[in-house]
Enzyme design. Structure first.
Site, mmCIF file in Angstrom:
data_model
loop_
_atom_site.group_PDB
_atom_site.id
_atom_site.type_symbol
_atom_site.label_atom_id
_atom_site.label_comp_id
_atom_site.label_asym_id
_atom_site.label_seq_id
_atom_site.Cartn_x
_atom_site.Cartn_y
_atom_site.Cartn_z
ATOM 1 N N CYS B 56 -3.482 -4.369 3.239
ATOM 2 C CA CYS B 56 -2.414 -4.236 2.334
ATOM 3 C C CYS B 56 -1.846 -2.918 1.963
ATOM 4 C CB CYS B 56 -2.659 -4.691 0.926
ATOM 5 S SG CYS B 56 -3.235 -6.587 0.825
ATOM 6 N N ASP B 58 -3.456 -0.165 0.504
ATOM 7 C CA ASP B 58 -4.271 0.520 -0.587
ATOM 8 C C ASP B 58 -5.534 -0.077 -0.983
ATOM 9 O OD1 ASP B 58 -2.263 2.652 -1.386
ATOM 10 O OD2 ASP B 58 -0.909 0.729 -1.779
ATOM 11 N N CYS B 83 -1.380 5.785 0.154
ATOM 12 C CA CYS B 83 -0.162 6.776 0.431
ATOM 13 C C CYS B 83 -0.318 7.713 -0.594
ATOM 14 C CB CYS B 83 1.221 6.251 0.344
ATOM 15 S SG CYS B 83 1.317 5.126 -1.321
ATOM 16 N N CYS B 130 2.574 -1.264 -6.299
ATOM 17 C CA CYS B 130 1.775 -1.175 -5.098
ATOM 18 C C CYS B 130 0.599 -0.174 -5.238
ATOM 19 C CB CYS B 130 2.330 -1.354 -3.705
ATOM 20 S SG CYS B 130 3.691 0.166 -3.573
#
Lengths: 389, 154
Positions: B56, B58, B83, B130
């Protein structure tokens, strides 16, 4: 070292020689090419020359070269324009799964208007399966669109083989038409439309050291297209709007210059590309190359780094003055991983950790050696932060 | 880039520091993450939690040490795959629960993404849902600690 730009597949700088050719057409020769007076005739002639020069490179006729506002616009005109003009022959369109969004979104739009779209699978190196194409061609197929070379993984398709299959299927009919998006191939691979056997071909200025905001669509004589921008009837009625003379002149000059040096430059880039790939795969563990090892654009490097997310990697490299791009979900506007990396069957976690480095004319071994020095440091740092081992 | 084309214009004339995709605070925590767990070998945490998945994009893991008398978090260590905003938000969370002598478990388990984002000086809209998952890993670590203590008390 600073400003190591390795994102030439996104866009290139404008070559100084191209820039100089464009300059007089901003403020000095500014006439509207549709005007009958001298000011207009001058710019008309400049466009005609640009068109003729491009036609020569494509092995085409002048009237088959249409100027547009971008590669995206050319793709849109080819897909939507061909679909709308050929509904008598059917409403079925075939595109590959790894097309640029300019093609995929155009196809999606048509889907909403009753067209049926079939998406061609690719193998794990990104090559369209020719047998898959043969199976999916139908009597009501009006258009096939397959990208010449992929912008993310650099895979080069067998365009001539694909056009042979389509020609055999057509027999004496004109349908289906064949379009290729050659934005990444222009200035690198042959654009000879007869060798390629295409009816429609797209390229633009911003990838070939020419200006942004200008594209070109080759339209084989007799190919029916419905214009998407209407008005004054410029560009053989296929794209209205006063011609952007400096950009058109720049596009033509950029393609000419690229053609002149492409053999040498391809050879140089392939050497540098393969040197880098070999070193990276050897010196950093759990890194893999995405795409095809040989059927690959000379300037394309796309790797996946296990345990590291692509956007983080991109931003860390940016801090060291190295500019690249990524196929990770986090960096995209729709928060999904690259459709290209998904189509080649890459594990999602590896797609999340992908970066693309694309070389250019000013990329030399010294710069790539610097990247080879920094990349392991940055990856090591992110792997220490990472919860994935 | 073409060095012949620069016309003596510096990039800073056009693009200032604010152009970075994230706030200065996010940038600071991304490049200099706080409370990172360097080596889990030999690290004895009172509670451990993990959330998300690499597929996904993360995944966060969190280790906490708790002061048994005050019920406050003494240490909060973490590791994140994700990220820049995922890394920075986990780092910020670890600071929030350990600053000022540590946060009590009750309050720590109620921390929400909005509080973390506020401390980060904001995040781009699309990153809201997210990339801020650290509080879920923390809640799991707290539960892990509480259930271990309960079992030990039996």
């Amino acid at each position: 070292m600073n400003n190591i730009y390795l994102d030439h597949a996104s866009t290139t700088y404008v070559d100084k020689r191209v820039f100089n050719k464009m300059l007089p057409f901003f403020s000095h020769f500014f006439g509207n090419p549709s005007s009958l007076h001298l000011a207009g005739r001058i710019t008309k002639q400049a466009i005609d020359k640009a068109r003729a020069d491009i036609a020569k490179i494509l092995g085409a006729k002048k009237e088959e070269v249409v100027f547009t506002g971008s590669g995206t616009e050319s793709d849109n005109l080819a897909i939507i324009g061909a679909a709308l003009a050929n509904t008598k022959s059917g409403k079925h369109i075939i595109v590959s799964k790894i097309e640029h969004k300019a093609v995929l979104e155009a196809a999606k739009k048509l889907e909403k208007h009753g067209f049926k779209i079939t998406y061609l699978n690719v193998d794990n190196s990104g090559l369209v399966k020719l047998s898959d194409l043969k199976r999916k061609l139908r009597r009501d197929t009006i258009l096939v669109s397959v990208q010449y070379a992929n912008n993310e993984i650099g895979t080069i398709q067998q365009i001539s083989e694909i056009s042979e299959i389509i020609k055999k299927f057509r027999k004496d009919r004109q349908s289906p038409l064949f379009h290729t998006d050659a934005c990444q191939a222009a200035g690198v691979l042959t654009l000879d439309v007869n060798k390629l056997g295409v009816d429609l071909l797209t390229f633009n200025g911003s990838k070939i050291y020419g200006p942004k905001g200008v594209g070109c669509l080759y339209v084989r004589r007799g190919t029916k297209l419905e214009p998407q921008i209407v008005g004054g009837g410029q560009e053989m009625g296929l794209r209205s709007g006063t011609e952007n003379v400096p950009l058109i002149v720049g596009l033509s000059e950029a393609l000419k210059l690229a053609e002149e040096t492409k053999q040498q430059e391809n050879k140089r880039q392939i050497q540098l590309r393969d040197y880098f790939i070999k070193k990276v795969l050897k010196s950093i563990k759990d890194v893999n190359l995405n795409g095809h090892s040989q059927k690959r654009l000379p300037n394309n490097i796309n790797i996946s780094v296990k345990g590291v997310e692509g956007e983080s990697l991109l931003l860390m490299l940016d801090k060291y003055g190295i500019y690249c791009s990524t196929g990770s979900a986090c960096s995209s506007t729709d928060l999904t991983i690259s459709h290209v990396l998904a189509a080649i069957g890459l594990f999602p976690e590896l797609a999340q950790g992908s970066i693309r480095l694309t070389l250019g004319r000013d990329t030399d071994k010294k710069k790539m050696d610097y990247v080879l020095k920094i990349l392991p440091i940055v990856i090591d740092k992110l792997r220490k932060i990472s919860s994935v081992k | 880039m073409d060095d012949n084309n620069n016309n003596n214009i510096s990039s800073s004339d056009i693009c200032d520091g604010d152009s970075w995709v994230y706030s200065e605070i996010v940038k600071e925590h991304f490049f200099n993450p706080q409370n990172l767990l360097a080596d889990e070998n030999g690290y004895e945490a009172d509670g451990f939690g993990t959330t998300g998945s690499p597929a996904c994009g993360d995944m966060m893991s969190m280790w906490i040490k708790v002061d048994k008398t005050t019920n406050k978090i003494k240490e909060c260590k973490w590791r994140t795959f994700g990220c820049a905003s995922a890394i920075a938000s986990t780092s910020m969370l670890s600071v929030m629960v350990t600053e000022n002598g540590g946060m009590d478990l009750e309050r720590a388990s109620r921390i929400n993404p909005e509080q973390i984002i506020e401390r980060l000086g904001g995040l781009p809209d699309r990153k809201f849902h997210c990339s801020v998952l650290g509080h879920l890993a923390l809640a799991e670590a707290i539960n892990d600690y509480l259930s271990k203590r309960k079992n030990a008390g039996k």
